[in-house]
Design an enzyme around this catalytic site. Structure first.
Site, PDB file in Angstrom:
ATOM      1  CG  ASP A  83     -21.633  16.855 -22.604  1.00 46.84           C
ATOM      2  OD1 ASP A  83     -21.653  17.533 -21.558  1.00 46.84           O
ATOM      3  OD2 ASP A  83     -20.755  16.977 -23.483  1.00 46.84           O
ATOM      4  CG  HIS A  84     -22.674  20.861 -23.915  1.00 49.40           C
ATOM      5  ND1 HIS A  84     -22.710  22.169 -23.503  1.00 49.40           N
ATOM      6  CD2 HIS A  84     -21.409  20.442 -23.727  1.00 49.40           C
ATOM      7  CE1 HIS A  84     -21.506  22.519 -23.080  1.00 49.40           C
ATOM      8  NE2 HIS A  84     -20.699  21.494 -23.204  1.00 49.40           N
ATOM      9  CG  HIS A 177     -16.720  23.066 -26.006  1.00 47.47           C
ATOM     10  ND1 HIS A 177     -17.449  24.075 -25.444  1.00 47.47           N
ATOM     11  CD2 HIS A 177     -16.941  21.984 -25.240  1.00 47.47           C
ATOM     12  CE1 HIS A 177     -18.088  23.621 -24.384  1.00 47.47           C
ATOM     13  NE2 HIS A 177     -17.797  22.358 -24.234  1.00 47.47           N
ATOM     14  CG  HIS A 205     -17.649  21.623 -20.282  1.00 44.99           C
ATOM     15  ND1 HIS A 205     -18.725  21.300 -21.075  1.00 44.99           N
ATOM     16  CD2 HIS A 205     -17.992  21.254 -19.021  1.00 44.99           C
ATOM     17  CE1 HIS A 205     -19.680  20.766 -20.326  1.00 44.99           C
ATOM     18  NE2 HIS A 205     -19.253  20.728 -19.067  1.00 44.99           N
ATOM     19  N   GLY A 206     -13.919  21.454 -22.525  1.00 46.43           N
ATOM     20  CA  GLY A 206     -12.862  21.846 -23.449  1.00 46.43           C
ATOM     21  C   GLY A 206     -11.491  21.356 -23.036  1.00 46.43           C
ATOM     22  CB  SER A 208      -9.705  18.129 -26.351  1.00 50.40           C
ATOM     23  OG  SER A 208     -10.595  17.059 -26.162  1.00 50.40           O
ATOM     24  CG  ASN A 227     -16.953  17.205 -19.555  1.00 47.08           C
ATOM     25  OD1 ASN A 227     -16.877  16.670 -18.444  1.00 47.08           O
ATOM     26  ND2 ASN A 227     -18.080  17.680 -20.037  1.00 47.08           N
ATOM     27  CB  ALA A 229     -15.307  15.149 -26.700  1.00 46.34           C
ATOM     28  CB  THR A 230     -11.789  17.599 -29.577  1.00 48.29           C
ATOM     29  OG1 THR A 230     -13.051  18.254 -29.639  1.00 48.29           O
ATOM     30  CG2 THR A 230     -11.019  17.855 -30.856  1.00 48.29           C
TER      31      THR A 230
END
Length: 280
Positions: A83-84, A177, A205-206, A208, A227, A229-230
């Site tokens: 990722d990224h 993000h 993305h972002g 969360s 996606n 994550a946080t």
């Protein structure tokens, strides 16, 4: 089972109108939680290792080896995704380590250079049978495109895909993000316009920062890969913090990491069901 190719997984999801969860791992326990959560949901998983995680560990190989072992032992299809990645050398290393998907992030480059390098990455990865995700502009929280008010133009997105040959595209529609609150406002009309204009699956993305109901609506509007994550890091850390506060004398990390891992797995299952349209 062998690591999965994301392209048929995302193509099926796009055709049928559901989302595929893509979750990041930094620790072994994260990876265990992601696999357990996906297995409980009976759904495919995209397990992501970011360039930031590689920097944290100082190397890609150890975490990749652990993630791959867990993925190959899973009872559901698991994609291993870089990722990224801003470093093309890291992309090449990931391909050599058996990753089945990479995201090349050329968002810090000017548009012409971004397209040129992305095209080179696609050529290399496709020759090895590996899928490539890219980002048009920069997704926010990283001083760029997902900053408030920045949006991806559908016509430009379509040209970017045609110019580069990427298999999926991350677009800016209102998220950012590293959001700790779930109050991002997504431009759902723009999502629908992008889905109509772009011939490959769209990536959010972002995520969360997006609440459950809006995540479901974003998928219905045309998002396919989502996606997160946080939000999962927050879930994990909250349990660790609560356990340590409840027992200040605890020293065995397993006593607080194990329940955090279990909580993260439960949340992965729930999020996958949200993305499938089953709000729980």
């Amino acid at each position: 089972m062998p690591l999965a190719d994301p392209r048929p997984i995302l193509a099926a999801a796009r055709l049928r109108g559901y989302g595929v969860g893509a979750f990041n791992t930094t620790l072994l326990e994260h990876a265990e939680a992601l696999v357990a959560g996906a297995e409980a949901a009976g759904a495919p998983l995209i397990m992501q290792i970011s360039e930031n995680a590689v920097r944290y560990h100082g190397s890609l190989r150890p975490l990749a080896a652990a993630a791959r072992a867990l993925a190959e032992a899973a009872t559901v299809p698991v994609v291993l995704h870089l990722d990224h990645a801003e470093d093309v050398a890291l992309v090449r290393e990931a391909v050599g380590l058996g990753f089945t998907s990479v995201m090349y992030d050329g968002s810090k480059l000017d548009d012409r250079r971004n397209r040129a390098v992305t095209r080179e990455v696609v050529a290399f990865c496709h020759a090895a049978g590996i899928a490539v995700e890219a980002e048009l502009g920069e997704v926010g929280g990283k001083d760029g495109v997902h900053a408030p008010g920045v949006r991806t133009d559908p016509a430009d997105a379509a040209r970017f895909v045609a110019d580069t040959g990427v298999d999926s595209l991350a677009v800016a529609v209102g998220t950012s993000h590293a959001m700790a609150t779930r109050d991002a406002v997504i431009d759902l009309d723009l999502v629908a316009a992008l889905a109509a204009a772009v011939p490959v699956p769209l990536v959010l993305h972002g995520s969360s920062g997006v609440d459950d109901a809006t995540l479901a609506r974003a998928v219905t509007a045309g998002m396919t890969k989502v996606n997160i994550a946080t939000h999962l890091n927050k879930c994990f850390t909250n349990v660790v913090r609560a356990r340590l506060e409840s027992d200040p004398k605890v020293m065995d990390a397993r006593k607080y990491v194990a329940p955090a891992r279990d909580a993260m797995a439960t949340e992965v299952t729930r999020l996958i069901r949200v993305l499938s349209g089953a709000l729980v």
